[in-house]
Design an enzyme around this catalytic site. Structure first.
Site, PDB file in Angstrom:
ATOM      1  N   HIS A 108      12.889  -2.594   3.632  1.00  0.00           N
ATOM      2  CA  HIS A 108      12.449  -1.362   4.480  1.00  0.00           C
ATOM      3  C   HIS A 108      11.873  -2.163   5.782  1.00  0.00           C
ATOM      4  O   HIS A 108      11.399  -3.409   5.736  1.00  0.00           O
ATOM      5  CB  HIS A 108      11.736  -0.378   3.890  1.00  0.00           C
ATOM      6  CG  HIS A 108      10.405  -0.715   3.330  1.00  0.00           C
ATOM      7  ND1 HIS A 108      10.094  -1.479   2.145  1.00  0.00           N
ATOM      8  CD2 HIS A 108       9.143  -0.415   3.600  1.00  0.00           C
ATOM      9  CE1 HIS A 108       8.892  -1.687   1.942  1.00  0.00           C
ATOM     10  NE2 HIS A 108       8.303  -0.929   3.014  1.00  0.00           N
ATOM     11  N   HIS A 156       8.602  -2.266   7.177  1.00  0.00           N
ATOM     12  CA  HIS A 156       7.216  -2.370   7.318  1.00  0.00           C
ATOM     13  C   HIS A 156       6.848  -3.682   7.553  1.00  0.00           C
ATOM     14  O   HIS A 156       7.556  -4.770   6.838  1.00  0.00           O
ATOM     15  CB  HIS A 156       6.463  -1.780   6.054  1.00  0.00           C
ATOM     16  CG  HIS A 156       6.405  -0.407   6.267  1.00  0.00           C
ATOM     17  ND1 HIS A 156       6.151   0.605   5.108  1.00  0.00           N
ATOM     18  CD2 HIS A 156       6.612   0.896   7.153  1.00  0.00           C
ATOM     19  CE1 HIS A 156       6.131   1.869   5.337  1.00  0.00           C
ATOM     20  NE2 HIS A 156       6.442   2.030   6.701  1.00  0.00           N
ATOM     21  N   ASP A 172       4.535  -5.900   6.417  1.00  0.00           N
ATOM     22  CA  ASP A 172       4.345  -6.897   5.300  1.00  0.00           C
ATOM     23  C   ASP A 172       5.575  -7.193   4.623  1.00  0.00           C
ATOM     24  O   ASP A 172       5.456  -7.887   3.450  1.00  0.00           O
ATOM     25  CB  ASP A 172       3.273  -5.972   4.400  1.00  0.00           C
ATOM     26  CG  ASP A 172       3.705  -4.648   3.788  1.00  0.00           C
ATOM     27  OD1 ASP A 172       4.345  -4.081   4.638  1.00  0.00           O
ATOM     28  OD2 ASP A 172       3.342  -4.507   2.689  1.00  0.00           O
ATOM     29  N   HIS A 173       6.719  -6.643   4.921  1.00  0.00           N
ATOM     30  CA  HIS A 173       7.925  -6.876   4.356  1.00  0.00           C
ATOM     31  C   HIS A 173       8.999  -7.651   5.212  1.00  0.00           C
ATOM     32  O   HIS A 173       9.856  -8.427   4.588  1.00  0.00           O
ATOM     33  CB  HIS A 173       8.593  -5.703   3.607  1.00  0.00           C
ATOM     34  CG  HIS A 173       7.934  -5.090   2.483  1.00  0.00           C
ATOM     35  ND1 HIS A 173       8.222  -4.827   1.307  1.00  0.00           N
ATOM     36  CD2 HIS A 173       6.776  -4.214   2.768  1.00  0.00           C
ATOM     37  CE1 HIS A 173       7.279  -4.336   0.633  1.00  0.00           C
ATOM     38  NE2 HIS A 173       6.472  -3.692   1.576  1.00  0.00           N
ATOM     39  N   HIS A 201       9.925   6.486   0.876  1.00  0.00           N
ATOM     40  CA  HIS A 201       8.579   5.724   1.406  1.00  0.00           C
ATOM     41  C   HIS A 201       8.936   5.502   3.162  1.00  0.00           C
ATOM     42  O   HIS A 201       8.122   5.557   3.771  1.00  0.00           O
ATOM     43  CB  HIS A 201       8.342   4.397   0.687  1.00  0.00           C
ATOM     44  CG  HIS A 201       7.508   3.542   1.245  1.00  0.00           C
ATOM     45  ND1 HIS A 201       6.170   3.765   1.095  1.00  0.00           N
ATOM     46  CD2 HIS A 201       7.562   2.479   1.998  1.00  0.00           C
ATOM     47  CE1 HIS A 201       5.439   2.677   1.701  1.00  0.00           C
ATOM     48  NE2 HIS A 201       6.327   1.790   2.312  1.00  0.00           N
ATOM     49  N   ASP A 223       9.146  -0.774  -1.928  1.00  0.00           N
ATOM     50  CA  ASP A 223       7.711   0.219  -2.150  1.00  0.00           C
ATOM     51  C   ASP A 223       8.220   1.463  -2.653  1.00  0.00           C
ATOM     52  O   ASP A 223       7.445   2.611  -2.373  1.00  0.00           O
ATOM     53  CB  ASP A 223       6.925   0.372  -0.773  1.00  0.00           C
ATOM     54  CG  ASP A 223       6.322  -0.932  -0.548  1.00  0.00           C
ATOM     55  OD1 ASP A 223       6.345  -1.948  -1.311  1.00  0.00           O
ATOM     56  OD2 ASP A 223       5.770  -0.821   0.586  1.00  0.00           O
ATOM     57  N   HIS A 275       4.337  -5.016  -4.944  1.00  0.00           N
ATOM     58  CA  HIS A 275       2.968  -4.944  -4.842  1.00  0.00           C
ATOM     59  C   HIS A 275       2.232  -4.900  -5.999  1.00  0.00           C
ATOM     60  O   HIS A 275       2.939  -4.389  -7.053  1.00  0.00           O
ATOM     61  CB  HIS A 275       2.300  -3.420  -4.032  1.00  0.00           C
ATOM     62  CG  HIS A 275       2.628  -3.512  -2.526  1.00  0.00           C
ATOM     63  ND1 HIS A 275       1.933  -4.378  -1.579  1.00  0.00           N
ATOM     64  CD2 HIS A 275       3.800  -3.124  -1.774  1.00  0.00           C
ATOM     65  CE1 HIS A 275       2.246  -4.287  -0.371  1.00  0.00           C
ATOM     66  NE2 HIS A 275       3.704  -3.304  -0.651  1.00  0.00           N
TER      67      HIS A 275
END
Length: 252
Positions: A54, A56, A58-59, A111, A128, A166
């Protein structure tokens, strides 16, 4: 046989690395290119592809730098999200091949609206969506959409290894025990996780079978969980209980 390793990133992210016997590899959700490049260099690995679940940061934050270092790699990601650098857009029902292993694409919206997962023979990379003893926040999707995504994962064989993105397990267990304090499997898992984290060891991957025993978001039909939310609503069907749990977790 595929060898799967975790590369820690940021405070609690895991970038998953899938390696074959010929020192080639694929990484999943590389939010930080630096830690990936360091790992590849230290272990003399060649990067062939990136898989994204996805959008975001941090990915996805490491995509551009990794492509600069490895200009011929494939970047696979969700067709329904705007992510720079994607070379192969995929949706639920599609499949890709990684080192002669087939991975099926799962739609896992909730998410985010375009979130996907990668399901192999005995492993799933779910970003996530599902965490050990927890699930992702609803940033874009609805509770019903997330519930449907979790049902897809819950229906997988119990020995399926779940590679979440995570290290949230300890905090998720604290919430799960507030919801279902008399669950003996959850109590035992808490002790296992405490030992692992005391030695700075990861709690992941988990398995579908374990999560069905300890994860309240996969257990909204259990009597103790229903009792725990009964003062918050008179609607106690599984979707309603799940929705209450997700809202409760946001405040926990």
């Amino acid at each position: 046989m595929l060898n799967i390793k975790s590369i820690p990133a940021f405070r609690d992210n895991y970038i998953w690395l899938i390696q074959n016997r010929d020192q080639h590899c694929v990484v999943v959700d590389p939010g930080d290119a630096g830690v990936v490049i360091d790992y590849l260099t230290s272990n003399h690995l060649t990067l062939d592809a990136i898989l994204i679940t996805h959008h975001h940061p941090d990915h996805t934050g490491g995509i551009s730098e990794l492509v600069r270092h490895f200009p011929h790699i494939h970047v696979v990601g969700p067709a329904n999200e705007a992510i720079g650098g994607i070379t192969h857009a995929v949706s639920g029902g599609d499949q890709i091949e990684i080192f002669d292993h087939i991975f099926h694409i799962l739609d896992l919206k909730g998410h985010t609206l375009g979130h996907i997962g990668y399901l192999g023979e005995s492993e799933v990379f779910c970003g996530d969506t599902l965490f050990s003893a927890g699930c992702g926040r609803l940033f874009e999707g609805t509770a019903e959409e997330m519930w449907q995504s979790l049902q897809k994962l819950r229906s997988l064989p119990e020995d399926t290894k779940v590679y979440c993105a995570h290290e949230y397990t300890s905090s998720n267990i604290a919430f799960a025990l507030a919801v279902e304090p008399e669950n003996p499997a959850l109590q035992a898992y808490r002790d296992t996780v405490n030992r692992l984290r005391a030695h700075h060891q990861p709690t992941l991957p988990t398995t579908i079978g374990l999560e069905k025993q300890i994860n309240p978001f996969l257990r909204p039909d259990q009597a103790e969980i229903i009792k725990s939310v009964s003062d918050r609503s008179t609607d106690l069907d599984p979707l309603s209980v799940f929705t209450i749990l997700r809202e409760w977790k946001n405040e926990f």
